[in-house]
Design a protein around this motif. Sequence first.
Motif, PDB file in Angstrom:
ATOM      1  N   GLY A   1       0.779  -1.230   0.000  1.00  0.00           N
ATOM      2  CA  GLY A   1       0.000   0.000   0.000  1.00  0.00           C
ATOM      3  C   GLY A   1       0.812   1.281   0.000  1.00  0.00           C
ATOM      4  N   PRO A   2       1.715   1.476   0.977  1.00  0.00           N
ATOM      5  CA  PRO A   2       2.485   2.722   0.997  1.00  0.00           C
ATOM      6  C   PRO A   2       3.325   2.932  -0.261  1.00  0.00           C
ATOM      7  CG  PRO A   2       2.593   1.622   3.118  1.00  0.00           C
ATOM      8  CD  PRO A   2       1.937   0.655   2.185  1.00  0.00           C
ATOM      9  N   THR A   3       3.921   1.856  -0.772  1.00  0.00           N
ATOM     10  CA  THR A   3       4.737   1.983  -1.986  1.00  0.00           C
ATOM     11  C   THR A   3       3.886   2.383  -3.183  1.00  0.00           C
ATOM     12  OG1 THR A   3       6.312   0.339  -1.183  1.00  0.00           O
ATOM     13  CG2 THR A   3       6.281   0.758  -3.560  1.00  0.00           C
ATOM     14  N   LEU A   4       2.729   1.760  -3.330  1.00  0.00           N
ATOM     15  CA  LEU A   4       1.836   2.097  -4.444  1.00  0.00           C
ATOM     16  C   LEU A   4       1.393   3.548  -4.363  1.00  0.00           C
ATOM     17  CD1 LEU A   4      -0.353  -1.132  -4.643  1.00  0.00           C
ATOM     18  CD2 LEU A   4       1.407  -0.399  -6.265  1.00  0.00           C
ATOM     19  N   ARG A   5       1.088   4.011  -3.152  1.00  0.00           N
ATOM     20  CA  ARG A   5       0.652   5.397  -3.004  1.00  0.00           C
ATOM     21  C   ARG A   5       1.795   6.357  -3.346  1.00  0.00           C
ATOM     22  NH1 ARG A   5      -3.207   9.681  -1.873  1.00  0.00           N
ATOM     23  NH2 ARG A   5      -1.740  11.266  -2.612  1.00  0.00           N
ATOM     24  N   ARG A   6       3.016   6.052  -2.910  1.00  0.00           N
ATOM     25  CA  ARG A   6       4.144   6.932  -3.228  1.00  0.00           C
ATOM     26  C   ARG A   6       4.396   6.993  -4.726  1.00  0.00           C
ATOM     27  NH1 ARG A   6       6.457   3.965   1.202  1.00  0.00           N
ATOM     28  NH2 ARG A   6       6.298   5.185   3.121  1.00  0.00           N
ATOM     29  N   LEU A   7       4.216   5.867  -5.401  1.00  0.00           N
ATOM     30  CA  LEU A   7       4.415   5.842  -6.852  1.00  0.00           C
ATOM     31  C   LEU A   7       3.320   6.639  -7.566  1.00  0.00           C
ATOM     32  CD1 LEU A   7       5.428   2.101  -7.383  1.00  0.00           C
ATOM     33  CD2 LEU A   7       6.911   4.108  -7.617  1.00  0.00           C
ATOM     34  N   ALA A   8       2.088   6.539  -7.077  1.00  0.00           N
ATOM     35  CA  ALA A   8       0.962   7.204  -7.735  1.00  0.00           C
ATOM     36  C   ALA A   8       0.966   8.709  -7.476  1.00  0.00           C
ATOM     37  CB  ALA A   8      -0.351   6.606  -7.250  1.00  0.00           C
ATOM     38  N   ALA A   9       1.207   9.095  -6.239  1.00  0.00           N
ATOM     39  CA  ALA A   9       1.190  10.512  -5.856  1.00  0.00           C
ATOM     40  C   ALA A   9       1.896  10.632  -4.512  1.00  0.00           C
ATOM     41  CB  ALA A   9      -0.239  11.040  -5.764  1.00  0.00           C
ATOM     42  N   PRO A  10       3.174  10.982  -4.504  1.00  0.00           N
ATOM     43  CA  PRO A  10       3.961  11.002  -3.269  1.00  0.00           C
ATOM     44  C   PRO A  10       3.348  11.898  -2.199  1.00  0.00           C
ATOM     45  CG  PRO A  10       5.382  11.274  -5.191  1.00  0.00           C
ATOM     46  CD  PRO A  10       3.973  11.370  -5.682  1.00  0.00           C
ATOM     47  N   THR A  11       3.395  11.407  -0.968  1.00  0.00           N
ATOM     48  CA  THR A  11       2.896  12.170   0.173  1.00  0.00           C
ATOM     49  C   THR A  11       3.523  11.606   1.441  1.00  0.00           C
ATOM     50  OG1 THR A  11       0.945  12.669   1.521  1.00  0.00           O
ATOM     51  CG2 THR A  11       0.877  10.643   0.247  1.00  0.00           C
ATOM     52  N   PRO A  12       3.800  12.442   2.428  1.00  0.00           N
ATOM     53  CA  PRO A  12       4.292  11.940   3.715  1.00  0.00           C
ATOM     54  C   PRO A  12       3.291  11.030   4.412  1.00  0.00           C
ATOM     55  CG  PRO A  12       4.656  14.316   3.528  1.00  0.00           C
ATOM     56  CD  PRO A  12       3.773  13.920   2.395  1.00  0.00           C
ATOM     57  N   TRP A  13       2.035  11.075   3.972  1.00  0.00           N
ATOM     58  CA  TRP A  13       0.991  10.261   4.598  1.00  0.00           C
ATOM     59  C   TRP A  13       0.782   8.930   3.891  1.00  0.00           C
ATOM     60  CZ3 TRP A  13      -0.830  11.808   9.196  1.00  0.00           C
ATOM     61  CH2 TRP A  13      -0.634  13.143   9.547  1.00  0.00           C
ATOM     62  N   ALA A  14       1.714   8.559   3.021  1.00  0.00           N
ATOM     63  CA  ALA A  14       1.572   7.301   2.279  1.00  0.00           C
ATOM     64  C   ALA A  14       1.461   6.091   3.207  1.00  0.00           C
ATOM     65  CB  ALA A  14       2.749   7.120   1.325  1.00  0.00           C
TER      66      ALA A  14
END
Length: 268
Positions: A156-169
Amino acid sequence: MTFVRVGGVPHHVEVTGSGPVCVLGAGLGLGWFDWDPVVPLLAPHRTVVRFDRPGLGLSGHARAVPAVRGEAERILRVLAAAGLGGARVTVVGHSLAGFHAEAFARLYPERTEGLVLVDSSVEERPRTFLPRGVRVAATRACGTVLCAAGLPRATGPTLRRLAAPTPWAWLYGSSRVWRAALMEYATYGDAARELAALRRRLPLPQGAPVTVLAAYAGGSRQWLDRQRRLARDLGATFRVAEPSGHLAMRDRPADVAEAVLAGRRNIT
């Protein structure tokens, strides 16, 4: 950062700035933080309200299956819990939350100052292929299997960082968020059909400006044409944020802020 209880569920709410109220709704599976680039541009002129739907962001676990009328009521109840129950507001919805924002405007015209749809979901012929109960049960079972297998934490966190980086990934490592996002996806067709029914019965509030802001990154203009038709059907002002991906509030925050600040209700 504030938590209010709505329908027995703790909702994470952030209120920033001062002036007329606008409430920002994020798209499917997204969180309050996705509006971060826009808030500093709005806060000098508006009281900006952001909240996480149940299961998403920092809000508590979802207890009910999403429905458009329920999400419109949720906006109303969150505003009341945040001490803004008497305010007329500009409702801003991105993607799926565009359905929620438009439903709010139709159901609560006396509370609507304006409506802004940011690259909103569009369904000209909404339909579903399986009964709602079947889809809900299958989605719950799928969520249980995926979470038991540890997929949210692992990917989950990796996919979110790839899609749209955020400190809340890191939030996307939570089974709570995955279950909520899966359910929003599974009931997307129901949301489109419910909004279509509201459109047939309830007009948009007279005098409240409506803006459709479409994201365009170049290439095919099919999506842009669909957004333009949505604006025409709603009697809305049509704007384009370019170059921009679907998350226009991250790619073109100034365009989003301008669309929100441009319209005020004209009462005759």
